[in-house]
Write a protein that holds these residues in place. Structure first.
Motif, PDB file in Angstrom:
ATOM      1  N   GLN A 162      74.959  16.483 -45.136  1.00  0.00           N
ATOM      2  CA  GLN A 162      76.340  15.761 -45.012  1.00  0.00           C
ATOM      3  C   GLN A 162      76.586  15.224 -46.407  1.00  0.00           C
ATOM      4  O   GLN A 162      77.847  15.061 -46.782  1.00  0.00           O
ATOM      5  CB  GLN A 162      76.323  14.775 -44.058  1.00  0.00           C
ATOM      6  CG  GLN A 162      76.470  15.628 -42.555  1.00  0.00           C
ATOM      7  CD  GLN A 162      76.225  14.618 -41.426  1.00  0.00           C
ATOM      8  OE1 GLN A 162      76.317  13.350 -41.546  1.00  0.00           O
ATOM      9  NE2 GLN A 162      76.105  14.771 -40.075  1.00  0.00           N
ATOM     10  N   SER A 163      75.420  14.487 -46.993  1.00  0.00           N
ATOM     11  CA  SER A 163      75.766  13.743 -48.264  1.00  0.00           C
ATOM     12  C   SER A 163      75.934  14.852 -49.502  1.00  0.00           C
ATOM     13  O   SER A 163      76.679  14.459 -50.162  1.00  0.00           O
ATOM     14  CB  SER A 163      74.606  12.895 -48.650  1.00  0.00           C
ATOM     15  OG  SER A 163      74.638  12.113 -49.712  1.00  0.00           O
ATOM     16  N   LEU A 164      75.200  16.056 -49.166  1.00  0.00           N
ATOM     17  CA  LEU A 164      75.566  17.003 -50.273  1.00  0.00           C
ATOM     18  C   LEU A 164      76.795  17.589 -50.368  1.00  0.00           C
ATOM     19  O   LEU A 164      77.429  18.025 -51.237  1.00  0.00           O
ATOM     20  CB  LEU A 164      74.509  18.114 -50.065  1.00  0.00           C
ATOM     21  CG  LEU A 164      72.802  17.566 -50.598  1.00  0.00           C
ATOM     22  CD1 LEU A 164      72.021  18.740 -50.114  1.00  0.00           C
ATOM     23  CD2 LEU A 164      72.827  17.540 -52.282  1.00  0.00           C
ATOM     24  N   GLU A 165      77.346  17.647 -49.142  1.00  0.00           N
ATOM     25  CA  GLU A 165      78.646  18.344 -48.784  1.00  0.00           C
ATOM     26  C   GLU A 165      79.877  17.527 -49.577  1.00  0.00           C
ATOM     27  O   GLU A 165      80.700  17.886 -50.034  1.00  0.00           O
ATOM     28  CB  GLU A 165      78.938  18.183 -47.371  1.00  0.00           C
ATOM     29  CG  GLU A 165      80.047  19.065 -46.942  1.00  0.00           C
ATOM     30  CD  GLU A 165      80.447  19.208 -45.404  1.00  0.00           C
ATOM     31  OE1 GLU A 165      81.136  20.172 -45.068  1.00  0.00           O
ATOM     32  OE2 GLU A 165      80.085  18.427 -44.711  1.00  0.00           O
ATOM     33  N   ARG A 166      79.310  16.210 -49.483  1.00  0.00           N
ATOM     34  CA  ARG A 166      80.515  15.265 -50.260  1.00  0.00           C
ATOM     35  C   ARG A 166      80.334  15.164 -51.723  1.00  0.00           C
ATOM     36  O   ARG A 166      81.525  14.574 -52.400  1.00  0.00           O
ATOM     37  CB  ARG A 166      80.234  13.818 -49.489  1.00  0.00           C
ATOM     38  CG  ARG A 166      80.567  13.683 -48.239  1.00  0.00           C
ATOM     39  CD  ARG A 166      80.639  12.146 -47.770  1.00  0.00           C
ATOM     40  NE  ARG A 166      79.336  11.628 -47.804  1.00  0.00           N
ATOM     41  CZ  ARG A 166      78.475  11.512 -46.849  1.00  0.00           C
ATOM     42  NH1 ARG A 166      78.881  11.982 -45.781  1.00  0.00           N
ATOM     43  NH2 ARG A 166      77.241  10.924 -46.854  1.00  0.00           N
TER      44      ARG A 166
END
Length: 269
Positions: free
Chosen positions: A76-80
């Motif tokens: 989820q953090s990488l997606e941002r």
């Protein structure tokens, strides 16, 4: 064990919840060539790191490409992340696809869902002529047409290799096969003595594909598959990804089915 700083060069959305990051070293340093099938540990600051397979061209020394499905805090953090943002990278790690064994063979690539990502570098390599295979065929299945990866490339590859595309749930515009990929796979002719298979997808899908392939006469040692396990250190020290006597991070993630058959057939191991 210390992540190097990388910067997002490009970001693209594959479909909802799945995206591709093209990253380069923060200082622009040329990168070592990876072997198709290897993976990196991607570190999201403040969240942790996850193993993600390479999905770009092995000869691209300028950057690495990773296709990621959002599942958990780190992804989820990488997606941002957006172009110019930083992340940490360790790798490349693991044993890749045995590309040298494709020379002179009929190569059968079988992928399910996100499983096309680790196989994409194989296709790039074979189409570039790095290995001279006798023929190249792709069997790729997804849940829906909208959940297929690299749709533009699939169209361009269609002019160079034989493709069979299948979805579980079709829409009115879909013209390919409908149902699990084992259906078309079972109906294809295979020269069992001269075929090598590269297989990646959900384990249940791989299990049924292996049954289909061995039922047609393909030997266990001619089937190669990529496994996913809970890899933490990526160097075989922590033991999180131990699988029978082997570690997926350093002995895999690519194995020939014959060498791991007894472990693969134990559910949830």
């Amino acid at each position: 064990m210390t992540p190097a700083l990388f910067r997002v060069r490009r970001r693209s959305e594959e479909y909802a919840g799945t995206f591709t990051l093209d990253i380069q070293h923060k200082e622009g340093t040329p990168l070592p060539r990876f072997e198709p099938g290897q993976f990196n540990m991607l570190y999201a600051f403040g969240c942790g790191e996850v193993p993600i397979s390479m999905s770009g061209k092995a000869e691209d020394s300028g950057g690495y490409v990773h296709t990621i499905r959002t599942h958990g805090l780190v992804t989820q953090s990488l997606e941002r992340l957006r172009e110019g943002d930083l992340l940490g990278v360790r790798g490349p790690f693991g044993q890749g696809w045995p590309m040298h064994k494709a020379d002179g063979k009929d190569v059968l690539i079988v992928a399910g869902g996100l499983g096309l990502a680790p196989l994409r570098p194989v296709i790039y390599s074979l189409l570039s002529g790095a290995q001279t295979c006798r023929s190249l065929r792709l069997f790729y299945g997804a849940r829906r047409p909208q959940e297929m990866l690299y749709t533009d490339e699939l169209r361009s590859w269609g002019a160079q290799i034989q493709q069979v595309l299948s979805v579980d749930h079709a829409d009115d515009a879909w013209s390919g096969a409908i149902g699990v990929i084992t259906g078309p796979l079972a109906g294809t002719e295979i020269d069992c003595d001269n075929t090598i298979v590269f297989l990646c997808g959900p384990e249940v899908m791989m299990r049924f594909c292996i049954q289909t392939l061995t039922g047609k006469g393909i030997s266990d040692s001619a089937i190669y598959l990529s496994m996913e396990r809970n890899m933490k250190c990526a160097t075989g020290h922590c033991g999180h990804c131990q699988w029978g006597p082997q570690f997926v991070c350093k002995d895999g993630p690519v194995f020939d089915y014959g060498s791991v058959k007894q472990w693969f057939n134990i559910r949830a191991l």
